[in-house]
Design a protein around this motif. Structure first.
Motif, mmCIF file in Angstrom:
data_model
loop_
_atom_site.group_PDB
_atom_site.id
_atom_site.type_symbol
_atom_site.label_atom_id
_atom_site.label_comp_id
_atom_site.label_asym_id
_atom_site.label_seq_id
_atom_site.Cartn_x
_atom_site.Cartn_y
_atom_site.Cartn_z
ATOM 1 N N VAL A 40 0.842 -1.193 0.000
ATOM 2 C CA VAL A 40 0.000 0.000 0.000
ATOM 3 C C VAL A 40 0.884 1.251 0.000
ATOM 4 C CG1 VAL A 40 -1.681 1.326 1.361
ATOM 5 C CG2 VAL A 40 -2.008 -1.134 1.020
ATOM 6 N N ALA A 41 1.968 1.237 0.769
ATOM 7 C CA ALA A 41 2.879 2.387 0.796
ATOM 8 C C ALA A 41 3.483 2.637 -0.577
ATOM 9 C CB ALA A 41 3.982 2.159 1.834
ATOM 10 N N THR A 42 3.887 1.586 -1.263
ATOM 11 C CA THR A 42 4.447 1.732 -2.609
ATOM 12 C C THR A 42 3.427 2.370 -3.539
ATOM 13 O OG1 THR A 42 5.931 -0.136 -2.300
ATOM 14 C CG2 THR A 42 5.426 0.487 -4.576
ATOM 15 N N PHE A 43 2.207 1.890 -3.482
ATOM 16 C CA PHE A 43 1.135 2.454 -4.295
ATOM 17 C C PHE A 43 0.919 3.935 -3.961
ATOM 18 C CE2 PHE A 43 -3.328 3.676 -4.369
ATOM 19 C CZ PHE A 43 -3.583 3.599 -5.715
ATOM 20 N N LEU A 44 0.826 4.261 -2.665
ATOM 21 C CA LEU A 44 0.556 5.639 -2.259
ATOM 22 C C LEU A 44 1.706 6.577 -2.620
ATOM 23 C CD1 LEU A 44 -1.166 5.018 1.193
ATOM 24 C CD2 LEU A 44 -2.250 5.786 -0.936
ATOM 25 N N ARG A 45 2.943 6.107 -2.533
ATOM 26 C CA ARG A 45 4.092 6.944 -2.907
ATOM 27 C C ARG A 45 3.948 7.487 -4.325
ATOM 28 N NH1 ARG A 45 7.246 2.657 -1.063
ATOM 29 N NH2 ARG A 45 7.614 2.983 1.151
ATOM 30 N N HIS A 46 3.368 6.689 -5.210
ATOM 31 C CA HIS A 46 3.206 7.089 -6.604
ATOM 32 C C HIS A 46 1.929 7.893 -6.856
ATOM 33 C CE1 HIS A 46 6.107 3.749 -6.946
ATOM 34 N NE2 HIS A 46 6.632 4.565 -7.842
ATOM 35 N N ASN A 47 1.062 7.991 -5.856
ATOM 36 C CA ASN A 47 -0.226 8.650 -6.070
ATOM 37 C C ASN A 47 -0.527 9.802 -5.118
ATOM 38 O OD1 ASN A 47 -1.688 7.050 -8.276
ATOM 39 N ND2 ASN A 47 -0.785 5.481 -6.983
#
Length: 101
Positions: free
Chosen positions: A81-88
């Motif tokens: 989830v952190a990886t996803f949020l970093r990009h968004n």
């Protein structure tokens, strides 16, 4: 008699982005509300749980908080989830920091 002190009462037009994705750990659906309130941090809402948090790029790095706030089952799930949020989640600079810099 007024039983509360109003801290703020603001209305603004905001952008809302809805994003869903699937990983090996599950399905995630988020609403990201971009606002100028709260120091410019977007409000990120998990559509499955209704849990929400104001998040900056720095906040995303705290995996334990992400896991707790969004009720994620494992650290691996929090990392995804952190990886996803970093990009968004956008980076931002507070106006006071911009004036100093």
């Amino acid at each position: 008699m007024n039983q509360y002190e109003r801290l703020y009462d603001e209305t603004e037009q905001v952008n809302v982005r809805f994003i869903g994705f699937v990983s090996e750990h599950g399905r995630y659906d988020f609403g990201i509300i971009y606002t100028q309130m709260f120091f410019g941090k977007p409000l990120v809402v998990s559509m499955q749980t209704g849990r929400s948090s104001l998040l900056s790029q720095d906040d995303i790095e705290n995996l334990e908080d992400l896991q707790r706030v969004y009720n994620l089952r494992s650290r691996n799930e929090a990392e995804e989830v952190a990886t996803f949020l970093r990009h968004n989640i956008p980076s931002f600079i507070l106006e006071s920091e911009a004036e100093l810099g």
